[in-house]
Design a protein around this motif. Sequence first.
Motif, PDB file in Angstrom:
ATOM      1  N   LYS A  71       0.785  -1.086   0.032  1.00 44.83           N
ATOM      2  CA  LYS A  71      -0.025   0.006  -0.026  1.00 44.83           C
ATOM      3  C   LYS A  71       0.803   1.204  -0.061  1.00 44.83           C
ATOM      4  N   ASP A  72       1.882   1.243   0.815  1.00 45.02           N
ATOM      5  CA  ASP A  72       2.887   2.473   0.817  1.00 45.02           C
ATOM      6  C   ASP A  72       3.479   2.539  -0.365  1.00 45.02           C
ATOM      7  N   PHE A  73       4.007   1.468  -1.226  1.00 49.97           N
ATOM      8  CA  PHE A  73       4.496   1.727  -2.646  1.00 49.97           C
ATOM      9  C   PHE A  73       3.441   2.173  -3.643  1.00 49.97           C
ATOM     10  N   ARG A  74       2.160   1.681  -3.470  1.00 45.83           N
ATOM     11  CA  ARG A  74       1.277   2.259  -4.205  1.00 45.83           C
ATOM     12  C   ARG A  74       1.055   3.721  -4.153  1.00 45.83           C
ATOM     13  N   ALA A  75       0.765   4.204  -2.949  1.00 42.95           N
ATOM     14  CA  ALA A  75       0.637   5.506  -2.576  1.00 42.95           C
ATOM     15  C   ALA A  75       1.704   6.537  -3.153  1.00 42.95           C
ATOM     16  N   GLN A  76       2.951   5.877  -3.352  1.00 48.42           N
ATOM     17  CA  GLN A  76       3.947   6.566  -3.720  1.00 48.42           C
ATOM     18  C   GLN A  76       4.429   6.439  -5.448  1.00 48.42           C
ATOM     19  N   ASN A  77       3.300   5.734  -5.985  1.00 50.40           N
ATOM     20  CA  ASN A  77       3.268   5.575  -7.397  1.00 50.40           C
ATOM     21  C   ASN A  77       4.369   4.715  -7.857  1.00 50.40           C
ATOM     22  N   LEU A  78       4.728   3.942  -6.626  1.00 53.40           N
ATOM     23  CA  LEU A  78       6.046   2.812  -7.101  1.00 53.40           C
ATOM     24  C   LEU A  78       5.446   1.332  -7.377  1.00 53.40           C
ATOM     25  N   LEU A  79       4.137   1.298  -7.304  1.00 55.68           N
ATOM     26  CA  LEU A  79       3.395   0.038  -7.667  1.00 55.68           C
ATOM     27  C   LEU A  79       2.238   0.144  -8.291  1.00 55.68           C
ATOM     28  N   LYS A  80       2.138  -0.297  -9.457  1.00 55.42           N
ATOM     29  CA  LYS A  80       0.817  -0.078 -10.312  1.00 55.42           C
ATOM     30  C   LYS A  80      -0.363  -0.803  -9.698  1.00 55.42           C
ATOM     31  N   GLU A  81      -1.371  -0.456 -10.074  1.00 52.08           N
ATOM     32  CA  GLU A  81      -2.868  -1.302  -9.540  1.00 52.08           C
ATOM     33  C   GLU A  81      -2.644  -2.675  -9.996  1.00 52.08           C
ATOM     34  N   THR A  82      -1.972  -2.862 -11.279  1.00 51.08           N
ATOM     35  CA  THR A  82      -1.918  -4.200 -11.649  1.00 51.08           C
ATOM     36  C   THR A  82      -0.728  -5.025 -11.193  1.00 51.08           C
ATOM     37  N   GLU A  83       0.242  -4.553 -10.322  1.00 52.53           N
ATOM     38  CA  GLU A  83       1.165  -5.148  -9.767  1.00 52.53           C
ATOM     39  C   GLU A  83       1.203  -5.575  -8.409  1.00 52.53           C
ATOM     40  N   ARG A  84       1.977  -6.617  -8.117  1.00 50.12           N
ATOM     41  CA  ARG A  84       2.258  -7.038  -6.703  1.00 50.12           C
ATOM     42  C   ARG A  84       3.541  -7.373  -6.466  1.00 50.12           C
ATOM     43  N   LEU A  85       3.934  -7.307  -5.280  1.00 50.93           N
ATOM     44  CA  LEU A  85       5.502  -7.684  -4.644  1.00 50.93           C
ATOM     45  C   LEU A  85       5.351  -9.163  -4.527  1.00 50.93           C
ATOM     46  N   ALA A  86       6.100  -9.969  -5.180  1.00 53.48           N
ATOM     47  CA  ALA A  86       5.985 -11.365  -5.313  1.00 53.48           C
ATOM     48  C   ALA A  86       6.182 -11.939  -3.779  1.00 53.48           C
ATOM     49  N   CYS A  87       7.047 -11.032  -3.143  1.00 51.97           N
ATOM     50  CA  CYS A  87       7.594 -11.624  -1.770  1.00 51.97           C
ATOM     51  C   CYS A  87       6.422 -11.305  -0.714  1.00 51.97           C
ATOM     52  N   GLN A  88       5.406 -10.540  -0.967  1.00 53.55           N
ATOM     53  CA  GLN A  88       4.345 -10.145  -0.018  1.00 53.55           C
ATOM     54  C   GLN A  88       3.141 -10.946  -0.189  1.00 53.55           C
ATOM     55  N   CYS A  89       2.797 -11.604  -1.560  1.00 57.15           N
ATOM     56  CA  CYS A  89       1.631 -11.990  -1.676  1.00 57.15           C
ATOM     57  C   CYS A  89       1.561 -13.583  -1.935  1.00 57.15           C
ATOM     58  N   SER A  90       0.542 -14.234  -1.407  1.00 56.12           N
ATOM     59  CA  SER A  90       0.250 -15.651  -1.765  1.00 56.12           C
ATOM     60  C   SER A  90      -0.897 -16.040  -2.442  1.00 56.12           C
ATOM     61  N   PRO A  91      -0.840 -17.134  -3.116  1.00 53.92           N
ATOM     62  CA  PRO A  91      -1.863 -17.368  -4.035  1.00 53.92           C
ATOM     63  C   PRO A  91      -2.989 -18.510  -3.174  1.00 53.92           C
ATOM     64  N   THR A  92      -4.119 -18.124  -3.357  1.00 49.19           N
ATOM     65  CA  THR A  92      -5.050 -19.173  -2.856  1.00 49.19           C
ATOM     66  C   THR A  92      -6.078 -19.938  -4.001  1.00 49.19           C
ATOM     67  N   GLY A  93      -5.598 -19.268  -5.434  1.00 45.57           N
ATOM     68  CA  GLY A  93      -6.081 -19.987  -6.500  1.00 45.57           C
ATOM     69  C   GLY A  93      -5.213 -19.907  -7.749  1.00 45.57           C
TER      70      GLY A  93
END
Length: 104
Positions: A74-96
């Motif tokens: 959220k902090d990176f998004r607020a700084q426009n360093l992470l787009k809406e379509t992007e995630r940090l691979a180290c920070q998210c885990s899949p459920t599907g």
Amino acid sequence: MPRIVVVMRQADGTETTRVIEKARWLDGESLQSLALDEGLRIGGACGGMGLCTTCRVEIIEGAESLSRLTREEKDFRAQNLLKETERLACQCSPTGDVTLRYDP
Ligand code: FES
């Protein structure tokens, strides 16, 4: 069992695809960790602490199958360093099922 499709954009513009389908899956395991188990290194400059964005990936399909945004994302998004379509691979885990793209 989630199926992760990884599209890698090469320097010459071509793309190659790998599919990660693991028989054993740790609940909450990050995309970065799952990819590394398959020999795919996605970023990691900060050791998976959510501090560097080198593990940024574009989510092509399955965004709803990922864990919620972390405070770091959220902090990176607020700084426009992470787009809406992007995630940090180290920070998210899949459920599907998820399809992602990154530049190796
Ligand atoms: S490895 Fe640094 S933010 Fe993910």
